[in-house]
Design a protein around this motif. Sequence first.
Motif, PDB file in Angstrom:
ATOM      1  N   UNK A  80       0.832  -1.202   0.000  1.00 30.65           N
ATOM      2  CA  UNK A  80       0.000   0.000   0.000  1.00 30.65           C
ATOM      3  C   UNK A  80       0.864   1.248   0.000  1.00 30.65           C
ATOM      4  N   UNK A  81       1.931   1.220   0.800  1.00 33.25           N
ATOM      5  CA  UNK A  81       2.838   2.358   0.857  1.00 33.25           C
ATOM      6  C   UNK A  81       3.505   2.593  -0.488  1.00 33.25           C
ATOM      7  N   UNK A  82       3.928   1.497  -1.141  1.00 38.47           N
ATOM      8  CA  UNK A  82       4.552   1.621  -2.456  1.00 38.47           C
ATOM      9  C   UNK A  82       3.567   2.167  -3.484  1.00 38.47           C
ATOM     10  N   UNK A  83       2.299   1.727  -3.394  1.00 33.57           N
ATOM     11  CA  UNK A  83       1.299   2.142  -4.374  1.00 33.57           C
ATOM     12  C   UNK A  83       0.912   3.602  -4.220  1.00 33.57           C
ATOM     13  N   UNK A  84       0.978   4.111  -2.988  1.00 33.16           N
ATOM     14  CA  UNK A  84       0.500   5.462  -2.721  1.00 33.16           C
ATOM     15  C   UNK A  84       1.614   6.453  -2.379  1.00 33.16           C
ATOM     16  N   UNK A  85       2.874   6.046  -2.527  1.00 33.32           N
ATOM     17  CA  UNK A  85       3.990   6.926  -2.176  1.00 33.32           C
ATOM     18  C   UNK A  85       4.796   7.288  -3.414  1.00 33.32           C
ATOM     19  N   UNK A  86       5.115   8.563  -3.538  1.00 32.06           N
ATOM     20  CA  UNK A  86       5.962   9.017  -4.642  1.00 32.06           C
ATOM     21  C   UNK A  86       7.376   8.494  -4.446  1.00 32.06           C
ATOM     22  N   UNK A  87       7.930   7.902  -5.476  1.00 32.40           N
ATOM     23  CA  UNK A  87       9.230   7.232  -5.365  1.00 32.40           C
ATOM     24  C   UNK A  87      10.346   8.219  -5.019  1.00 32.40           C
ATOM     25  N   UNK A  88      10.331   9.403  -5.605  1.00 31.51           N
ATOM     26  CA  UNK A  88      11.430  10.360  -5.415  1.00 31.51           C
ATOM     27  C   UNK A  88      11.375  11.036  -4.048  1.00 31.51           C
ATOM     28  N   UNK A  89      10.228  11.612  -3.718  1.00 30.54           N
ATOM     29  CA  UNK A  89      10.129  12.459  -2.526  1.00 30.54           C
ATOM     30  C   UNK A  89       9.686  11.703  -1.277  1.00 30.54           C
ATOM     31  N   UNK A  90       9.168  10.481  -1.445  1.00 29.80           N
ATOM     32  CA  UNK A  90       8.658   9.651  -0.349  1.00 29.80           C
ATOM     33  C   UNK A  90       7.477  10.286   0.356  1.00 29.80           C
ATOM     34  N   UNK A  91       6.732  11.132  -0.343  1.00 24.84           N
ATOM     35  CA  UNK A  91       5.493  11.674   0.202  1.00 24.84           C
ATOM     36  C   UNK A  91       4.334  11.081  -0.605  1.00 24.84           C
ATOM     37  N   UNK A  92       3.094  11.178  -0.117  1.00 23.41           N
ATOM     38  CA  UNK A  92       1.960  10.600  -0.842  1.00 23.41           C
ATOM     39  C   UNK A  92       1.828  11.156  -2.267  1.00 23.41           C
ATOM     40  N   UNK A  93       1.370  10.281  -3.176  1.00 23.24           N
ATOM     41  CA  UNK A  93       1.252  10.674  -4.581  1.00 23.24           C
ATOM     42  C   UNK A  93      -0.180  11.080  -4.937  1.00 23.24           C
ATOM     43  N   UNK A  94      -0.425  11.242  -6.230  1.00 28.15           N
ATOM     44  CA  UNK A  94      -1.730  11.715  -6.699  1.00 28.15           C
ATOM     45  C   UNK A  94      -2.846  10.722  -6.359  1.00 28.15           C
ATOM     46  N   UNK A  95      -2.545   9.429  -6.435  1.00 27.30           N
ATOM     47  CA  UNK A  95      -3.570   8.429  -6.129  1.00 27.30           C
ATOM     48  C   UNK A  95      -4.037   8.554  -4.676  1.00 27.30           C
ATOM     49  N   UNK A  96      -3.091   8.774  -3.757  1.00 28.29           N
ATOM     50  CA  UNK A  96      -3.464   8.940  -2.352  1.00 28.29           C
ATOM     51  C   UNK A  96      -4.180  10.268  -2.131  1.00 28.29           C
ATOM     52  N   UNK A  97      -3.807  11.278  -2.905  1.00 31.26           N
ATOM     53  CA  UNK A  97      -4.495  12.564  -2.816  1.00 31.26           C
ATOM     54  C   UNK A  97      -5.964  12.411  -3.205  1.00 31.26           C
ATOM     55  N   UNK A  98      -6.231  11.700  -4.278  1.00 34.45           N
ATOM     56  CA  UNK A  98      -7.619  11.487  -4.719  1.00 34.45           C
ATOM     57  C   UNK A  98      -8.409  10.729  -3.653  1.00 34.45           C
ATOM     58  N   UNK A  99      -7.775   9.730  -3.043  1.00 35.40           N
ATOM     59  CA  UNK A  99      -8.440   8.953  -1.993  1.00 35.40           C
ATOM     60  C   UNK A  99      -8.724   9.825  -0.774  1.00 35.40           C
ATOM     61  N   UNK A 100      -7.765  10.652  -0.388  1.00 31.12           N
ATOM     62  CA  UNK A 100      -7.934  11.540   0.769  1.00 31.12           C
ATOM     63  C   UNK A 100      -9.036  12.556   0.513  1.00 31.12           C
ATOM     64  N   UNK A 101      -9.086  13.083  -0.702  1.00 37.21           N
ATOM     65  CA  UNK A 101     -10.134  14.048  -1.038  1.00 37.21           C
ATOM     66  C   UNK A 101     -11.527  13.429  -0.942  1.00 37.21           C
ATOM     67  N   UNK A 102     -11.637  12.177  -1.368  1.00 33.21           N
ATOM     68  CA  UNK A 102     -12.930  11.492  -1.260  1.00 33.21           C
ATOM     69  C   UNK A 102     -13.361  11.367   0.196  1.00 33.21           C
ATOM     70  N   UNK A 103     -12.409  11.074   1.065  1.00 39.31           N
ATOM     71  CA  UNK A 103     -12.720  10.948   2.493  1.00 39.31           C
ATOM     72  C   UNK A 103     -13.105  12.295   3.092  1.00 39.31           C
ATOM     73  N   UNK A 104     -12.411  13.368   2.688  1.00 35.30           N
ATOM     74  CA  UNK A 104     -12.694  14.696   3.240  1.00 35.30           C
ATOM     75  C   UNK A 104     -14.003  15.276   2.724  1.00 35.30           C
ATOM     76  N   UNK A 105     -14.512  14.737   1.632  1.00 37.03           N
ATOM     77  CA  UNK A 105     -15.790  15.229   1.089  1.00 37.03           C
ATOM     78  C   UNK A 105     -16.942  15.026   2.060  1.00 37.03           C
ATOM     79  N   UNK A 106     -16.781  14.112   3.017  1.00 34.60           N
ATOM     80  CA  UNK A 106     -17.853  13.807   3.962  1.00 34.60           C
ATOM     81  C   UNK A 106     -17.700  14.533   5.297  1.00 34.60           C
TER      82      UNK A 106
END
Length: 415
Positions: free
Chosen positions: A241-267
């Motif tokens: 999960x960390x590999x799928x949602x983490x940017x390889x270069x910067x080691x911070x969350x990537x766009x896929x995790x951003x989209x998931x987080x935004x969906x959660x914050x919509x509620x």
Amino acid sequence: MLKARLYDFTLFFAAIAAAFGLGVFTLDKNVFFIALFIYWLFSSLYNHLRITAQNGTIKFDYGISYSLSFGIFAGPIGLFIFETIYRFTVYFTRKRSNTADKDEFWDTFYNIGAHALNYSIGFFLYQWGHEAFTNIPFGFWILMLMLTVITTLISYTFLSTAFFMMGEMKDFKQAIRFFRESNNWLDLGKTAFTNGLLLLLLMKQEWEMVVGLFILNYLVSRSFHSKSQSIKNKIERDKFKQMAYTDFLTRIPNRAWMDKTMCELNDTDETIAIVVADIDKFKLVNDSYNHAVGDRVILHFANTLKSYLSTEDYLFRSGGEEFTIILRKKSLSQTIDLVEKIRHGVETSSVEVEYQSEKHQITITSSFGLYYFQVNQYTSMEKGYIHADQLLLKSKELGKNRVTFKNGFSEKISV
């Protein structure tokens, strides 16, 4: 490989010599066959609970062994018979289930020889030391612990020798580290106590108690094995999960995790600031140096952004040199002040890079678009991100290195 095979058969024939040359079979045959059947049954049953480890290209498995108690009880001849039947049972079981290694058949001779020879040594040490420990308080248990430690050392000596012959170990220090990483005093104590208790029950021929102890050990081992496997699976899932949602270069969350987080914050109905930021004239960095230098600059930018954020805020690499920040639980003025601090921090810092064997200090500026709003059915997180992205473009149009923001509760855009 030939040396390793010769070594395997040397141990095997040494075990035969120890069993039939030095050993004397004095046990009643009926008693022996009952003990043999019980040990064979439960050892075979326990085999799938053994832990598989690897040293280089060599795989091996280990777990609690009951051969010490059986060897002391049945003697070297009985022990050799048990090890032969048990090890070939394991081989044929793995062969049938297609889990056997390509050299499994030949390794079986090593397993028989090494274990039979090792615990035959344990048998002779027990015979030699038993009377000396009889008058010592808890002498029997001290002796069993000593025999467990000695036989464990011998077992790892046999295994390390095999690894040396196959080139998997280079020096003595590596062998010591191998032993330490594979053992601890808790495991040694458990092995000593279990074998000691089994030996006492065998000597009294209390078969129901022997079976009961084996069943109890199996249930406990099965429980720990299941929990261990569950933890291992969870770690592997979390890692994936960390590999799928983490940017390889910067080691911070990537766009896929951003989209998931935004969906959660919509509620949440929270009041949130979405900030979209990127590096000004980043293409010039790549053109003037190279992409490796560009990556160092992006990493520096990401670390700078992250250094200003609290644990309740979010930072994502949303694409290329563009990053998205979600600021929570702050007023509009607080978010503006914070983003201005970030912009100033980026402008006044530098990153050291190496280009053409020389050190260079690179400074950059960045532009920001900030949209402050309440998440609701009219303005989702996705819409808020679009507004922030448009405000970033506005900052670029106005000359870069600035913050353009809009309060979603009004229509005014400010710079």
